[in-house]
Each structure stands twice: as structure tokens, then as C-alpha cells.
Write a protein that holds these residues in place. Structure first.
Motif, PDB file in Angstrom:
ATOM      1  N   VAL A 412     -41.977 -37.850  23.059  1.00 47.61           N
ATOM      2  CA  VAL A 412     -40.942 -38.881  23.106  1.00 47.61           C
ATOM      3  C   VAL A 412     -40.836 -39.475  21.704  1.00 47.61           C
ATOM      4  N   SER A 413     -39.633 -39.457  21.146  1.00 47.80           N
ATOM      5  CA  SER A 413     -39.440 -39.943  19.780  1.00 47.80           C
ATOM      6  C   SER A 413     -38.231 -40.877  19.728  1.00 47.80           C
ATOM      7  N   PHE A 414     -38.193 -41.694  18.679  1.00 49.85           N
ATOM      8  CA  PHE A 414     -37.098 -42.648  18.487  1.00 49.85           C
ATOM      9  C   PHE A 414     -36.553 -42.531  17.072  1.00 49.85           C
ATOM     10  N   ILE A 415     -35.283 -42.886  16.918  1.00 50.66           N
ATOM     11  CA  ILE A 415     -34.673 -43.000  15.591  1.00 50.66           C
ATOM     12  C   ILE A 415     -34.384 -44.470  15.341  1.00 50.66           C
ATOM     13  N   TYR A 416     -34.831 -44.966  14.190  1.00 49.43           N
ATOM     14  CA  TYR A 416     -34.699 -46.391  13.877  1.00 49.43           C
ATOM     15  C   TYR A 416     -34.184 -46.538  12.454  1.00 49.43           C
ATOM     16  N   ARG A 417     -33.038 -47.245  12.301  1.00 48.54           N
ATOM     17  CA  ARG A 417     -32.469 -47.519  10.977  1.00 48.54           C
ATOM     18  C   ARG A 417     -32.342 -49.024  10.793  1.00 48.54           C
ATOM     19  N   PRO A 418     -33.279 -49.644  10.081  1.00 52.33           N
ATOM     20  CA  PRO A 418     -33.217 -51.094   9.867  1.00 52.33           C
ATOM     21  C   PRO A 418     -31.921 -51.545   9.212  1.00 52.33           C
ATOM     22  N   GLU A 419     -31.358 -50.682   8.362  1.00 52.62           N
ATOM     23  CA  GLU A 419     -30.127 -51.009   7.657  1.00 52.62           C
ATOM     24  C   GLU A 419     -29.009 -51.370   8.637  1.00 52.62           C
ATOM     25  N   TYR A 420     -29.014 -50.739   9.819  1.00 53.61           N
ATOM     26  CA  TYR A 420     -27.998 -51.007  10.840  1.00 53.61           C
ATOM     27  C   TYR A 420     -28.050 -52.458  11.298  1.00 53.61           C
ATOM     28  N   TYR A 421     -29.261 -53.037  11.299  1.00 50.22           N
ATOM     29  CA  TYR A 421     -29.449 -54.421  11.747  1.00 50.22           C
ATOM     30  C   TYR A 421     -29.478 -55.412  10.574  1.00 50.22           C
ATOM     31  N   LYS A 422     -28.971 -54.979   9.412  1.00 48.21           N
ATOM     32  CA  LYS A 422     -28.918 -55.817   8.204  1.00 48.21           C
ATOM     33  C   LYS A 422     -30.313 -56.178   7.696  1.00 48.21           C
ATOM     34  N   ILE A 423     -31.297 -55.335   7.978  1.00 49.45           N
ATOM     35  CA  ILE A 423     -32.654 -55.541   7.467  1.00 49.45           C
ATOM     36  C   ILE A 423     -32.764 -54.757   6.165  1.00 49.45           C
ATOM     37  N   ASP A 424     -32.966 -55.450   5.061  1.00 50.73           N
ATOM     38  CA  ASP A 424     -32.871 -54.834   3.733  1.00 50.73           C
ATOM     39  C   ASP A 424     -34.134 -54.115   3.285  1.00 50.73           C
ATOM     40  N   THR A 425     -35.305 -54.533   3.789  1.00 49.71           N
ATOM     41  CA  THR A 425     -36.558 -53.921   3.334  1.00 49.71           C
ATOM     42  C   THR A 425     -37.409 -53.524   4.529  1.00 49.71           C
ATOM     43  N   TRP A 426     -38.234 -52.494   4.311  1.00 46.72           N
ATOM     44  CA  TRP A 426     -39.162 -52.055   5.355  1.00 46.72           C
ATOM     45  C   TRP A 426     -40.293 -53.073   5.501  1.00 46.72           C
ATOM     46  N   ASP A 427     -40.866 -53.128   6.666  1.00 39.45           N
ATOM     47  CA  ASP A 427     -41.956 -54.070   6.919  1.00 39.45           C
ATOM     48  C   ASP A 427     -43.293 -53.464   6.501  1.00 39.45           C
ATOM     49  N   ASP A 428     -43.362 -53.037   5.234  1.00 38.22           N
ATOM     50  CA  ASP A 428     -44.612 -52.515   4.689  1.00 38.22           C
ATOM     51  C   ASP A 428     -45.024 -53.354   3.492  1.00 38.22           C
ATOM     52  N   GLU A 429     -46.144 -53.021   2.890  1.00 37.36           N
ATOM     53  CA  GLU A 429     -46.665 -53.816   1.778  1.00 37.36           C
ATOM     54  C   GLU A 429     -45.750 -53.753   0.558  1.00 37.36           C
ATOM     55  N   GLU A 430     -45.130 -52.603   0.338  1.00 36.05           N
ATOM     56  CA  GLU A 430     -44.267 -52.453  -0.837  1.00 36.05           C
ATOM     57  C   GLU A 430     -42.898 -53.085  -0.628  1.00 36.05           C
ATOM     58  N   GLU A 431     -42.520 -53.338   0.633  1.00 37.59           N
ATOM     59  CA  GLU A 431     -41.194 -53.860   0.963  1.00 37.59           C
ATOM     60  C   GLU A 431     -40.102 -53.018   0.307  1.00 37.59           C
ATOM     61  N   THR A 432     -40.204 -51.699   0.499  1.00 36.30           N
ATOM     62  CA  THR A 432     -39.226 -50.787  -0.083  1.00 36.30           C
ATOM     63  C   THR A 432     -37.869 -50.959   0.590  1.00 36.30           C
ATOM     64  N   PRO A 433     -36.783 -50.710  -0.143  1.00 36.33           N
ATOM     65  CA  PRO A 433     -35.437 -50.875   0.429  1.00 36.33           C
ATOM     66  C   PRO A 433     -35.189 -49.902   1.587  1.00 36.33           C
ATOM     67  N   THR A 434     -34.417 -50.319   2.561  1.00 35.47           N
ATOM     68  CA  THR A 434     -34.096 -49.489   3.720  1.00 35.47           C
ATOM     69  C   THR A 434     -32.782 -48.748   3.567  1.00 35.47           C
ATOM     70  N   GLN A 435     -32.048 -49.031   2.499  1.00 31.42           N
ATOM     71  CA  GLN A 435     -30.728 -48.442   2.331  1.00 31.42           C
ATOM     72  C   GLN A 435     -30.803 -46.917   2.309  1.00 31.42           C
ATOM     73  N   GLY A 436     -29.987 -46.290   3.155  1.00 36.33           N
ATOM     74  CA  GLY A 436     -29.938 -44.836   3.200  1.00 36.33           C
ATOM     75  C   GLY A 436     -31.186 -44.189   3.754  1.00 36.33           C
ATOM     76  N   GLN A 437     -31.959 -44.942   4.541  1.00 37.37           N
ATOM     77  CA  GLN A 437     -33.192 -44.391   5.095  1.00 37.37           C
ATOM     78  C   GLN A 437     -33.248 -44.633   6.607  1.00 37.37           C
TER      79      GLN A 437
END
Length: 516
Positions: A412-437
């Protein structure tokens, strides 16, 4: 039929034999060839190697011949020598030597032939007669059930197609297998996986995902779920393209939501690099028409079979899938999407929806096992994801009718795009941008590990691709290299290195080509 049943020797015969005798016909058989094949196997070991993968014990018409062949197969599986003495001893241990006619009959079999020449040809004729008898038996059973008013016609149709498919695949009778046989099969699979260049699973073209799963495995049911707008269809289309073009496999795509022309247009967009919007409008410049013509040749030659039948029932799907497997040897089935399917049969137009989904998911798993190929089904998620915050990352509990789907699925797998929800950075230590990911989340894996895999998402082309290990979009490298904040240190003089790279990029741009 009643008169036939009174004759004691006929009581042991199967239904096809009784029907044939009732009509004054003998069931298809070649006893002389059965004797020749068994005799050749006991005088020449090479004959065993040629026949063992062709015939099953039930293929022999005479019961004594079935028993003798079972003894030969048993010796073969044990790695023991096969001759008249070893077969006689094995039958004696089985307590069936007298039943087949004793040592005298075994001697007679070996005296009927001098070598194993033509044994493969003879065995295939025996198999043909077995298939004929099987068709007679299956047909008589179908006729009998069709006359029964209590029989559900859709269930009967599905059973009939399944039985005929089994005959076509040479699997008319499947019996239990010994632990020894299964261990040998498992060892063969493990050995083949260890050989360089041999892939048991179906590679997706997404490197990290393939490393995690070793490719989609035969007989697995894989669920890919997401909320609307996450790119479920784009993901499986990208995957179908990789499987068909990059690895040369045949893909069956059942689309219940989009038309086949819409799907192929999206594939053309991903393959050519032209935006979906331009293709929809037909607003292409002259060089783009050339690009379109030149870059779709691989797609045209690929083995992607699209069926866009709306409200497809699980019974229709199984019938279509069997035909595609027989005709085109498809390697994987993709269904877009599960909630748009119907159970068919008695469930059509009524019943609890959760029970209907349970029937569908159970049959999809059965189909994957029957055809021995992976089946991928897209699924919708409940609205609970939208109310969750701050992260909108989906969970197993978000699956609609999750009980049955989660239970039947191997992955069972999911697809998640934070950019769709206007979330600009990933919730990781580096806070890398979510654009196009995007993130491909493996939340359940019956035979492996779990992971969250990041992928590149190109929205204008409806396409997913591998993300560079640094997390940087490879298409942005030229501009990033010219930036003073470039994360790539170089021992060369930065200005001259950048100028050299820029001039090579201009060369590509002049030819209207893309370097990455």
C-alpha cells in the motif's frame, strides 16, 4: 446415464468419459504412445528430461500409466536414478506395484521401444488428447450448470473463462505441492536473482523504488492511493512508459476515468517534453511539430494496451486480462481507479458498497495470482487528509473502505505533494523546498521494508521522474552553476568554468534540444 452407472468398471471413469461412451464415442486417447513414452523414460534418462516439463500425471488416460508416471516424477525430484528397477521399487514403497500390473507390466513397457527417440513428439500428442478430454469435461460441466436456474450467469461465465484459460496455460489441474518442490522453486528464484542482468520483478524506472521493492513482484497486488490532484494517473502513466519503452515489457492499462485518447496525449506530452496545454489546444510551432513527430516513435512501438471501458466490472476485467495475457503476454496490469469499478454479478446495482469494494479487491488479488503478474490499482483517499495539520501526509487509515483494501494488498503506497497544499518546505532538518517534488510513501510492504521516496514532478507534462540524490532538479543545473551560491565546489576558476558550461548550453539551445 443410469444404465452406464450400473456397470461397475465405468463407475471409476470421469464425466467426460461417461458422456463420450453414452454417445457411442471413446474419449480421446493414445494408449500406444503412453506405453512408448513410459517405456522410453525407463530405458533412457534423457527421455525423462524431455518429458518431465510437458506432462502431468493426469495427462495419461490409463490409471496405471498415471501411477507409473507419478513414481518416475517422484524419483526425478529426489535426484535418484530412473530405470525399471528403481521404478519398481518406488511403486512397491507406494503400495501400488500390483495395482499397475506388477514387474511384468513394467518389463513389457520397456520391451515395446528401443530408444527415447521422438519421445517429446509423442508426449505432446498425449498432452493434446488430455486437453481434448479436459475440454469435453469442462463443456459438460458448463452445460449442466447452465441448465440450473439457480446459477448466477455472471459467475458461470467467469468460471467458464477461468477453466478454459487454465486449459490454454496447461494448468488444468493444480494440486498441492510438496515442501521439497517449493524449496527447489524458491532456490531457483533466488539463484536467478543473483545472476547479473536477470530481473524477476518488473522495474518501474524509479531507482530508489526499484531498490526498495526489487521491482513489482509477480502475483502482488499494489495499491497506489492519493487525494485528487496529487498525480496518481501521472505517476502510473510515467511508470507504464518506463516499463514499456525502457524495459520492453507489455502493459495493460484499464482506465475507468479518462478516455484512451486523453491518456495517450498525456504520454505524448511526457515523451516529447511539450506541455499538455499546448497539445490540447494544438498550438504548436513548426519546430514543435517536428519534435512531436520525431520523439513519439518509441511510444508508437511500445506494448501499452489501453482499455477505457467505463464502469468496468471485476468479471469483465478478469476476462479481458486473461485474453491480453494469452495474446500479448502482458507483464503488469494497471487499473485507474478501484472505486470506479463494479463487482458485477449479484452485486450489480445493490448491496453494501464496502462489501462490493471487498469483493473487487479480493478478486484483484486472485487475478494477480492466477496470471502470476503484479496488479496495480489506484485508490482514492478520504477527506480526513484535508483536515489534518500541519502535515497532510496520508496514513493507512485514510484509505476509503480501508479494511478490505489494506488486507488484500501486498503493498500500500501513497503519493504526497506538499506543494499542492501551499507547503513550501519539507518537514526535514534541511527544510528543502518542495517545489516540483513529490513523495512516494510505501506504508505497507508485506515482503519488504518501508520508506518515503522523493521524486521529481513536472506538472506541465504530467510526469514523474527520478530526483537527483542532492535533491536538486537536474534541469536547473545550468542556472545553479552560474549562481554564486552553487553547492558544487570546483578546483577550477569559477568564472571560466561557468562560461565554458554556459557556451555548451547555448549550443544545445540553438539546436532546440534539451541537454538533460
Amino acid at each position: 446415464m443410469e444404465n452406464l452407472d450400473k456397470i461397475s468398471p465405468l463407475k471409476k471413469l470421469d464425466k467426460s468419459t461417461l458422456i463420450s461412451l453414452e454417445k457411442g464415442k471413446l474419449p480421446p486417447q493414445v494408449l500406444e504412445m503412453e506405453e512408448a513414452v513410459l517405456g522410453a523414460m525407463m530405458i533412457d534418462t534423457k527421455g525423462v528430461d524431455e518429458v518431465i516439463d510437458i506432462l502431468v500425471p493426469q495427462a495419461f488416460y490409463k490409471e496405471a500409466h498415471q501411477t507409473i508416471y507419478e513414481a518416475i516424477v517422484s524419483l526425478f525430484q529426489d535426484g535418484a536414478p530412473i530405470d525399471i528397477l528403481s521404478v519398481s521399487e518406488r511403486l512397491r514403497k507406494m503400495g501400488k506395484l500390483d495395482r499397475v500390473g506388477g514387474d511384468l507390466y513394467l518389463i513389457e513397457l520397456t520391451q515395446r521401444i528401443s530408444s527415447s527417440a521422438h519421445i517429446e513428439y509423442h508426449s505432446r500428442i498425449i498432452l493434446q488428447k488430455f486437453i481434448q478430454r479436459s475440454l469435453i469435461r469442462i463443456s459438460s460441466e458448463i452445460i449442466e450448470e447452465a441448465y440450473d436456474e439457480a446459477t448466477d450467469v455472471f459467475d458461470l461465465l467467469d468460471k467458464a473463462e477461468a477453466r478454459l484459460y487454465d486449459v490454454a496455460q496447461g494448468n488444468t489441474k493444480r494440486s498441492e505441492e510438496t515442501a521439497q518442490s517449493l524449496v527447489n522453486q524458491a532456490k531457483a528464484v533466488i539463484e536467478s536473482k543473483g545472476k547479473e542482468g536477470v530481473d524477476i520483478g518488473i522495474k518501474t524506472g524509479f531507482t530508489e523504488l526499484d531498490n526498495l521493492t526489487s521491482g513489482w513482484q509477480p502475483s502482488d497486488l499494489i495499491i497506489v492511493a492519493a487525494r485528487p490532484g496529487m498525480g496518481k494517473t501521472a505517476f502510473v502513466l510515467s511508470m507504464a512508459r518506463n516499463i514499456a519503452i525502457q524495459y520492453g515489457k507489455a502493459v495493460a492499462f484499464f482506465s475507468l476515468e479518462m478516455s484512451s485518447v486523453q491518456l495517450i496525449t498525456r504520454l505524448i506530452s511526457a515523451e516529447t517534453g511539450l506541455s499538455s496545454e499546448k497539445l490540447r489546444k494544438g498550438d504548436l510551432e513548426e519546430h514543435e511539430w517536428t519534435q512531436l513527430t520525431n520523439k513519439v516513435s518509441d511510444l508508437e512501438q511500445s506494448k501499452i494496451f489501453i482499455d477505457d471501458t467505463p464502469s468496468l466490472s471485476i468479471f469483465d476485467l478478469r476476462a479481458k486480462a486473461r485474453r491480453l495475457k494469452s495474446k500479448h503476454d502482458i507483464s503488469i496490469i494497471i487499473i485507474d481507479y478501484l472505486q470506479l469499478m463494479t463487482a458485477g454479478g449479484n452485486n450489480k446495482g445493490g448491496g453494501n458498497r464496502e462489501q462490493e469494494i471487498s469483493t473487487i479487491s479480493r478478486n484483484l488479488k486472485a487475478l494477480a495470482k492466477e496470471l502470476n503478474i503484479p496488479v496495480i490499482a489506484l485508490s482514492q483517499l478520504s477527506r480526513a487528509v484535508e483536515t489534518r495539520g500541519p502535515s497532510k501526509r496520508p496514513l493507512l487509515s485514510d484509505l476509503r473502505e480501508s479494511g478490505a483494501i489494506e488486507q488484500d494488498a501486498d503493498i500500500v503506497s501513497f503519493i504526497y505533494r506538499p506543494e499542492y497544499y501551499k507547503i513550501d518546505t519539507w518537514d526535514d532538518e534541511e527544510e528543502t523546498p518542495t517545489q516540483g517534488q513529490a513523495e512516494f510513501i510505501v506504508a505497507k510492504h508485506r515482503n519488504g521494508g518501508l520508506d518515503n521516496i522523493r521524486l521529481k514532478f513536472i506538472g506541465s507534462q504530467g510526469k514523474f521522474d527520478n530526483l537527483d540524490s542532492t535533491g536538486i532538479d537536474l534541469n536547473e543545473l545550468p542556472s545553479r552553476m552560474n549562481d554564486d551560491s552553487s553547492p558544487f565546489p570546483s578546483p577550477f576558476n569559477p568564472p571560466s568554468a561557468n562560461e565554458a558550461f554556459g557556451s555548451s548550453m547555448n549550443h544545445f539551445n540553438d539546436d532546440n534540444d534539451v541537454p538533460f
